[in-house]
Structures are given as structure tokens and as C-alpha cells.
Design a protein around this motif. Sequence first.
Motif, PDB file in Angstrom:
ATOM      1  N   LEU A 326       0.761  -1.085  -0.045  1.00 28.61           N
ATOM      2  CA  LEU A 326      -0.012   0.015  -0.331  1.00 28.61           C
ATOM      3  C   LEU A 326       0.948   1.238  -0.120  1.00 28.61           C
ATOM      4  O   LEU A 326       0.594   2.258  -0.791  1.00 28.61           O
ATOM      5  N   PRO A 327       1.745   1.520   0.803  1.00 32.70           N
ATOM      6  CA  PRO A 327       2.747   2.595   0.843  1.00 32.70           C
ATOM      7  C   PRO A 327       3.457   2.845  -0.649  1.00 32.70           C
ATOM      8  O   PRO A 327       3.598   4.106  -1.125  1.00 32.70           O
ATOM      9  N   ARG A 328       3.524   1.887  -1.384  1.00 31.66           N
ATOM     10  CA  ARG A 328       4.359   1.744  -2.598  1.00 31.66           C
ATOM     11  C   ARG A 328       3.458   2.133  -3.852  1.00 31.66           C
ATOM     12  O   ARG A 328       3.600   2.946  -4.739  1.00 31.66           O
ATOM     13  N   VAL A 329       2.258   1.538  -3.948  1.00 31.37           N
ATOM     14  CA  VAL A 329       1.490   1.695  -4.856  1.00 31.37           C
ATOM     15  C   VAL A 329       0.245   2.909  -4.701  1.00 31.37           C
ATOM     16  O   VAL A 329      -0.215   3.194  -5.529  1.00 31.37           O
ATOM     17  N   THR A 330       0.035   3.072  -3.361  1.00 29.39           N
ATOM     18  CA  THR A 330      -0.983   4.069  -3.422  1.00 29.39           C
ATOM     19  C   THR A 330      -1.045   5.567  -3.683  1.00 29.39           C
ATOM     20  O   THR A 330      -1.836   5.974  -4.470  1.00 29.39           O
TER      21      THR A 330
END
Length: 554
Positions: A326-330
Motif C-alpha cells: 500500500l505505501p508503494r502503490v497508493t
Amino acid sequence: MDGLQGPQIEALQQLQSILGPHDTDFVVSVLESVSWDVQKATDLLFDNDAPKVIAPTQTAPIEQLELDDNEDSTSTIRHSHRGQGNPRSNWGFLWSLLAVPLHLVSGVLRFVFSILRIPIPSLPFMTINSYHSHRPTSPDSRSITQRWVQQLEEETGACSSKRSMANAVTTGFEAGPSTTRRHTYPPAASDDNQKILPDFFDGSYEEVLDICQKEGRIACVVLVSAEHDDDADFKRSTLTDGAFVKILLDNDFLVWGGDIRDKAAWDASQKLQATTYPFVAFLALQPRRHGAPSGAAPVVTILSRHQGRAAATASVLIDHLNTQLLPRVTPFLVRFKTVLQDRDRDRRIREEQDRAFRETARRDREAIEMRVRQEKEEEERVRKQAEDTKRKQEDSARQEHQAEVRMEWRKFMRNRLLLPEARGLRLAVKLPGNGRVVRSFPPSATLTALYAFADSQLIPSTSRPKDDPSQAPEGAVDDIPQLDSYIHSRTAGHAWWGFTLASTYPRREFRWKANASLTETGLRDGEQIVMELITERGSVNGRISDDEYESESD
């Protein structure tokens, strides 16, 4: 095992990972019967049918997927090649016969446990499914997924989140499949201890990719194999884990899954290159990598793959989502959705502007049409008014001309046709108004002489007799008989005179007739006669009626 080569050992391990614990010699014999083709062996054992050739166009979705290089994964991508079909194997037929009794017992127990809402225990014969040839198939991916979710509920004793929230007020659930749901957690349920499953999307795998491409959502693909010993534990612990379900719901994951015994799930496993089960993969739209040109459209990418029970526990998946995925793709997905929202806003603004433009154009068009219609109506009114005025002027001029001609006839008759007074019939004629004249006519006089005398009394007093014309206005008329012929040729009778004569009391009308003598009409000496003018409405084609004259009182 000792005499097997590297590719054969790899094929054996791959088939055993799909089938679960089986006799090695049996698996080897099956692979040998299909020339060590894992795909053919799997179709033979599961479908008991010859494998089908898949058209190249059906493998197009895998070409759109990329493996995220930034993800730390120990799994290896293997490509399974589909071969041509071959006859059925006796091994598959024998295995199906052996599995029938276990299948019957398993079906009865599954039915009982589902009625009592008791999770199905993890027993070896409860998950034996090598009798796959008897498994119903359907070309509809939606019905296949719905059937799998229903079986999942029976096995776990859990309820799908979409069904458990059907009566909630603030959930936003709709009937049927949805791709835009946002839910609160925990969902409303009738039992506080009720376990909840993720909201599985009941479309096809290709639809999942399409939604990720268009809406910028993250997909969670769950693939299981009932042949594995870890299958039941994965379903009851991971898929019903409250924290795992919550993070999927809160982040609007598009969840899709199935059992690889079904063709749709099996095709997805080949495209995702799954080798061990249970298998969980996360996919989302990401910028192109590997030297793609700037400005290239983003592509649906495999963010991570989790194969086997240890890599697919709820804690591992939750930690992976919260700390890495989530931190990478959000950020990218937020930007992508922002762009979509901006485009949608711009589209709505353009549609509103177009709608306003069309509305303005419609009002302008209606105003122009109304103005044109009013102008036409005004032109028509002016035209009719001009025609009426012209007709009235023509009628007035015609009447004036006729009046002038008749006045000339009166003057001509006064000058040339009036008979001198003689002893005979003395008649009194009451003129229109208060005038009254008396004159004597010889017994041989005709009605024409009487009418000519009465007609001459309508000459204005200002007209002097010496100015009367000596010739008739029309035709050759020199005496009374010629006047009779002229009147008879011009009209149907007495209408030419414009009046009629009648006695006072009792009233007797003396209608004009050519060559009719006064005595023949019944006139007597001393008769009182009234001149009654014919009204314009009574002069129609030379015919008049008794009530179409002005009486003496008029």
C-alpha cells in the motif's frame, strides 16, 4: 525417482504440488502416459477429458501483466505449455472409480455440516476430489465464482461480506456484483460471532483486469486447490480473518478467487504462473518499467505473489500490505484516480455546457420560429385585410355605378317613356318616406308604365327634367314594349326595378310582368298602392320573397 532426469523431476514436483499427497509411482505413471506434459496430466486427472488447444488470442491478458521487479519474492515463474489432445488414460478412469465411494460419503457429510452451519472438518477423504470429471462445469464465469463462494461459506461457516451487510444502513451494498463499493467494518450480521469472508467479485478474471485498468483499483486474486492439505486451514484462518478482511474492504480491494479445478481459476493460475497453493496475488495499475518510453500508458502489474500456506497467512499478508504494497502503490493510484476524477469532472462540465448550449439553441430556434410564424400571420392578416378592403371598394364602386346607371334609366324613362295622363284608372302611389303621388293611366296601360312612373319618383328633386337623357343608358329602347324586352333579357323579372308595388289593405302584390295590362292585374280605379323597396339581401339571382321588401312602416 532415481532414473528421472531434471525436467522430469521438475514436472513431477509441479504435479505433486497441484495434487497434494499422492503415491509417487502413480503420479509418475500418469506423467509417462502423457509424455511428461504437466498440463495434459492435470486435465486428465481433473477433467478426465482430453486437453483442449487454447487459441493464441485467449492468452492475450498475460501479455498485459508485468511482474513488479521491486517486490522481494522467492517464487519462480514457470510457463506451462498446452499441448494437443490425447485419448483418455486408463489411470484416470481407475482413479475416478476408486474415488466414487469417498465422494458419496463426503457429499453427505458436507450437506449435514452445511445445514447445521458447522465448519467442515479437515479430513483426508473430505477434500479428495480426483473425481473431478463429475464436477459440474459452466461456461459462465459468474456462476462458477458464485458456486465457489457458496461452497466456501459452507466449508468455513462464514458469510460473504456482501450478504452480511445487505441489511446495514451505511454499507452502500447493491444487489449483484459491484466494482465501486466502500464499506465500514465490522459488517452488520445477525450473529456477533459470525465470521466474514471478503467480498468476492463474481465476474471473470479478464473483467478484474479491465476494472483495475479503468478504475485504478488493487486486485487480490485468491487461488486454491482442494487437493492440498493446507486448503481448509487457509480458508478458515486467512480468508475469514477479521483484520485481513477489514484491510481489503477499507482499501477497496477487488477480490476474486476460485478453485483450480474450475477452468476459469485454472486459466488464471497459468496466467499468474502459480505453482504452489494456496496462492494469493496482488495486482494493480502501475507505470511501465524496463525502459518504456516516457508518456507510455500504465499497465496492470503483478505487485506480489504469495504461494504456499506459510506465505499466505493472514499476518504475513497484512504486514505485507501495510508495510510494503500500500505505501508503494497508493501514491500512484491516488494520482491516477485524481486524473480520472478530473477527466470525469471535465466531461460532466462539457456535457453540462453542451446541454446548456443545446438548450439555448433550442430556445433561440423556437424564438425564431415563433417570430417567423408571427410575421407570416401578420402578413396573412394584412393580405386578407387588403383583399377585404379592395373587395369592399370594388363592391362600393360597382354599386355606385349601378346606382348611377339606374338613375340614368329613371331620368330617361321620365323623359321618353312616361304616358301622359288620361281618363281611366286613377291610382295613388305612396313613396318610401312620406311622399305620395297620384296619376291617371289609360285602361290600356301596362304594369311597365306604372312601374316606370313610380321609378321616376325616385329622381332627386335637384335633377331638372330638361337635363334628362334622350337615349337609354344601355341598348335600344324607345318605347314600353322595347323596355319590357330589355328588362326580360337582363334579369329574371322585377328585380331590375329594385322595388315592388302592392295594395294597402288587404295587401295584394302586383309583381312586374312584361306586357301585363293594369286591368289584368286586378288594379281598380282609386286603388292605393305602396312602393316597397327590395333590400340588398333579397336580390339574389333575380329572386325575392314577400318578406324581403321594406314595408310601409319601414
